[in-house]
Design an enzyme around this catalytic site. Structure first.
Site: not given
Ligand code: PBG
Length: 345
Positions: A217, A238, A270, A296
């Site tokens: 990720k 992050r 992802k 998204s």
């Protein structure tokens, strides 16, 4: 169908291309001539049952609220969530991934393991209404529930405390299992999270509940619209726990190996489109099924371009899903799940 057809995998076959006679004996256009020939020759498809719909349930709403950067996607009330979930199941979608949007947040994300918290209450309601007719999944991460917006709890120096966060994840896992989730989506990128969740579940005899591990990720700009979708309070980024896009595929394979060793039942890549190389490498070697999350920002890009008339929306959607499938995903999380499933049936 196998997780990855041998014919689908592009990894490792560069030197094994079969020989074919040269032009004019070979004419690649022969099988492209008519729609019937193309349909017959087609060997990649995205079945409705391969698709997972991410959904948002928000606390304190009297009616569903549109998410402006994700046209067509809603923050649901408990009632509209049930209605939309039933529609998705009727359209043939294979599963639902639920995210919660609470009204109150705190430093440790107390709402996340509260049985009456918005996510757990939403899961329980969906389980009650849908039973085992679909696969119910839950986001297992603290970011929607913390006032600082990070995926874990903070140490005194402000960094995200890995091991203290694991304790919170174990508590979340128990609450989500109790609420009825079939698969828990460990998305926080803490080291050891899959093992901790697996042990917590097994410790209370919930060995049937599985883990869908976000394995690779990346710290991605493509999560932008999601932050609006969950009313994120994050300041900063992050990058200290999600992966750096400038690292190669080997790091991703290490993440997969660790998650599988810790008990992951499914591993997920992802985002999807900017990481098809990673997806292809993971699919070629993973012993467990591989999912990909079309996030998204991937959704928003196509919708925004289509809104301006710059792109053929339906063709672009189908093409992105095919590319993810071709790269090796056997399951795809996409905000277009219902629309695409309806078009297939
Ligand atoms: C973490 C989580 C995120 C997404 C799914 N799970 C946000 C993040 O990591 O910043 C993003 C999904 C999307 O962009 O569609 N709870």
């Amino acid at each position: 169908m196998p997780i990855v057809d041998v014919a689908l995998s592009t990894v490792g076959r560069v030197n094994q291309l079969p020989t074919i006679p040269p032009f004019p004996v070979s004419r690649m256009r022969r099988l492209r001539r008519t729609p019937a020939l193309r349909k017959l020759a087609s060997d990649i498809s995205v079945r409705p049952a391969d698709l997972i719909l991410p959904m948002f349930v928000a606390e304190g709403l009297s009616e569903p609220r549109p998410i402006s950067s994700m046209p067509g996607v809603l923050q649901h009330t408990s009632d509209s969530l049930v209605k939309a979930a039933i529609e998705a199941v009727q359209a043939g979608v294979g599963g639902l991934m639920l995210f919660g949007v609470p009204t109150t947040k705190d430093a440790v994300g107390s709402g996340a393991d509260d049985p009456n918290g918005v996510l757990n209450a939403g899961l329980a309601r969906l389980k009650f209404e849908l039973g085992d007719s679909t696969v119910l999944m839950a986001d297992l991460c603290l970011d929607e529930f913390t006032d600082h917006g990070h995926c874990g709890v903070l140490a005194v120096d402000g960094s995200v405390d890995n091991d203290a966060t694991l304790e919170r994840y174990a508590a979340m896992a128990l609450a989500q299992a109790e609420a009825g989730a079939d698969l828990l989506g460990t998305s926080g990128m803490m080291d050891g999270q899959v093992g901790v969740v697996r042990r917590a579940l097994d410790g209370v005899q919930r060995s049937e509940v599985g883990v869908l591990a976000y394995a690779p990720k990346y710290a991605s700009a493509f999560y932008g619209p999601f932050r609006e979708a969950v009313d994120s309070s994050l300041v900063g980024d992050r990058q200290a726990y999600q992966q750096d896009p400038s690292r190669g595929v080997n790091e991703a394979l290490a993440e997969v190996a660790l998650d599988v060793a810790e008990g992951a039942d499914v591993v997920m890549v992802k985002p999807a489109l900017p990481y098809l190389d990673v997806l292809s490498a993971v699919a070629a070697s993973s012993p467990v099924p591989v999912a990909a999350y079309q996030v998204s920002g991937e959704y928003a890009m196509v919708e925004a371009a289509a809104e301006r008339g710059w792109i053929d929306r339906e063709r672009a959607i189908a093409e992105t899903l095919l590319s993810i499938r071709r790269a090796g995903a056997s399951m795809i999380l996409t905000y277009w799940a219902v629309e695409h499933a309806s078009r297939q049936s």
